[in-house]
Scaffold this motif. Structure first.
Motif, PDB file in Angstrom:
ATOM      1  N   ALA A   1      -4.296  -3.164  -3.632  1.00  0.00           N
ATOM      2  CA  ALA A   1      -2.914  -2.751  -3.493  1.00  0.00           C
ATOM      3  C   ALA A   1      -2.094  -3.301  -4.662  1.00  0.00           C
TER       4      ALA A   1
ATOM      5  N   TRP B   1      -5.259   7.638  -6.385  1.00  0.00           N
ATOM      6  CA  TRP B   1      -4.992   8.031  -5.005  1.00  0.00           C
ATOM      7  C   TRP B   1      -6.326   8.218  -4.273  1.00  0.00           C
TER       8      TRP B   1
ATOM      9  N   ILE C   1      -5.186  -1.921   3.986  1.00  0.00           N
ATOM     10  CA  ILE C   1      -5.958  -0.674   3.939  1.00  0.00           C
ATOM     11  C   ILE C   1      -6.551  -0.374   5.305  1.00  0.00           C
TER      12      ILE C   1
ATOM     13  N   VAL D   1       1.704   5.032   0.229  1.00  0.00           N
ATOM     14  CA  VAL D   1       1.027   6.131   0.912  1.00  0.00           C
ATOM     15  C   VAL D   1       1.842   7.408   0.761  1.00  0.00           C
TER      16      VAL D   1
ATOM     17  N   ILE E   1       3.432  -1.383   3.992  1.00  0.00           N
ATOM     18  CA  ILE E   1       2.997  -0.012   3.794  1.00  0.00           C
ATOM     19  C   ILE E   1       4.241   0.782   3.418  1.00  0.00           C
TER      20      ILE E   1
ATOM     21  N   ARG F   1      -7.982   8.908   3.257  1.00  0.00           N
ATOM     22  CA  ARG F   1      -8.398   7.945   4.284  1.00  0.00           C
ATOM     23  C   ARG F   1      -9.911   7.791   4.328  1.00  0.00           C
TER      24      ARG F   1
ATOM     25  N   ARG G   1      -3.047  10.095   1.726  1.00  0.00           N
ATOM     26  CA  ARG G   1      -3.537   9.367   0.566  1.00  0.00           C
ATOM     27  C   ARG G   1      -2.850   8.012   0.429  1.00  0.00           C
ATOM     28  N   CYS G   2      -3.604   7.054  -0.080  1.00  0.00           N
ATOM     29  CA  CYS G   2      -3.035   5.754  -0.413  1.00  0.00           C
ATOM     30  C   CYS G   2      -3.315   5.435  -1.879  1.00  0.00           C
TER      31      CYS G   2
ATOM     32  N   SER H   1       5.967   4.335   2.094  1.00  0.00           N
ATOM     33  CA  SER H   1       5.898   5.780   1.888  1.00  0.00           C
ATOM     34  C   SER H   1       6.592   6.129   0.573  1.00  0.00           C
TER      35      SER H   1
ATOM     36  N   ALA I   1     -10.851   5.672   1.446  1.00  0.00           N
ATOM     37  CA  ALA I   1     -10.423   4.292   1.669  1.00  0.00           C
ATOM     38  C   ALA I   1     -11.371   3.590   2.633  1.00  0.00           C
TER      39      ALA I   1
ATOM     40  N   LEU J   1       0.862  -1.163   0.000  1.00  0.00           N
ATOM     41  CA  LEU J   1       0.000   0.000   0.000  1.00  0.00           C
ATOM     42  C   LEU J   1       0.909   1.226   0.000  1.00  0.00           C
TER      43      LEU J   1
ATOM     44  N   TRP K   1      -3.892   0.881   7.744  1.00  0.00           N
ATOM     45  CA  TRP K   1      -3.478   2.252   7.473  1.00  0.00           C
ATOM     46  C   TRP K   1      -4.553   3.252   7.907  1.00  0.00           C
TER      47      TRP K   1
END
Length: 317
Positions: free
Chosen positions: A206, A275, A310, A186, A255, A278, A190-191, A257, A281, A184, A313
């Protein structure tokens, strides 16, 4: 690694695998003669579930007496896999049945029924699901590796189903598990989620890819994110992992970054990437889904590790 509040489907294997005893043929034969040793069955990659029970209760694997298997099994399949023993020493074996085996006629009529493995994951007891997934992976491996990869001669089942041995060149072959990084990505609040060309319409997940030889998990994660979506990873952490018996993978959930929001999509790998905040998501995980550009999108169900990534996160925020 983070400990999640509930087991991810296909994990939480409940038996002692007793790996050191697999080569002890006397031990294995003695277990097979015991009246309380169980036999579970896989047909066409699908678990055979017990018929009946309370409608609201988790479904269980059909368990037969392994000692009586000669009456119906040996004429169809002579490969038995020793799955392990419970805390009381009770053993479980697994075997596959051919497509032609008819559950509506014969000695097992009315006892069991097959169920698609993915569908079963939503209704099965978690321990039985882990046994079924493991059995499917091992039995799939045997069906696809009947010949020695070194000399081409038919190989033999060995070590209670956990090895194949070539009597011609003395090579040993063991079941393999393919590691997959599923991540995922991030950036702030935003993810990043996407869908492959053959993905089910209306669903996003993902990004993921196989770990290549010579890579660490984090290096594979960074490479896949850059190749598929054009984003650059700055840091990644492993959150969870999941055995995935389709046919035999270990999904390693991260996860990651990333430092850029701009996307460059590899259309050979994914058809789109989006994107999500949260809040969006959270909607993706809900029954109603998330509306984007007039389309309702949803995340994978709890069967898949992507769902748990998800969810984790979202709760972090």
């Amino acid at each position: 690694m983070v400990t999640l509040s509930s087991p991810i489907p296909f994990s939480a294997f409940p038996l002692d695998r007793a790996g050191a005893r697999r080569r002890d043929q006397d031990f294995i034969f003695d277990l097979l003669r015991l009246r309380d040793t169980d036999l579970v069955l896989i047909q066409d990659g699908k678990p055979v579930l017990k018929v009946g029970g309370q409608p609201s209760a988790p479904r269980k694997l059909l368990r037969l007496a392994a000692a009586s298997r000669a009456g119906f099994l040996q004429e169809h399949n002579d490969t038995l896999i020793f799955m392990g023993q419970n805390t009381h020493g009770r053993a479980t074996f697994a075997a596959s049945l051919p497509s032609s085996f008819d559950w509506d006629d014969g000695p097992l009529q009315g006892l069991g029924e097959i169920e698609d493995m993915r569908m079963a994951a939503g209704v099965m007891d978690v321990g039985d699901l882990a046994i079924a997934g493991t059995a499917k992976s091992i039995l799939d491996w045997h069906s696809r590796h009947r010949f020695c990869a070194n000399c081409g001669v038919p190989s033999q089942v060995a070590e209670a189903g956990w090895k194949r041995h070539c009597t011609n060149c003395d090579s040993e072959h063991f079941p393999r598990t393919d590691p997959v990084a599923i991540m995922l990505a991030v950036h702030g609040n935003r993810c990043l989620l996407g869908r492959g060309p053959g993905f089910r319409a209306g669903y996003v997940s993902a990004l993921a890819g196989f770990i290549e030889p010579g890579e660490t998990i984090e290096e594979g994660c960074a490479r896949e994110l850059h190749e598929e979506a054009g984003v650059t990873m700055t840091h990644a952490r492993i959150v969870a992992n999941q055995p995935w018996p389709f046919p035999s993978q270990l999904m390693i959930g991260l996860i990651a970054s990333v430092k850029n929001l701009e996307l460059t999509i590899d259309l050979h790998e994914i058809s789109e990437a989006i994107w999500f905040t949260r809040e969006e998501a959270r909607a993706l995980l809900s029954e109603g889904g998330c509306r984007r550009d007039g389309v309702t999108l949803r995340a994978p169900p709890p069967l898949a590790i992507a769902h748990h990534l998800i969810q984790h996160w979202i709760h972090e925020g």
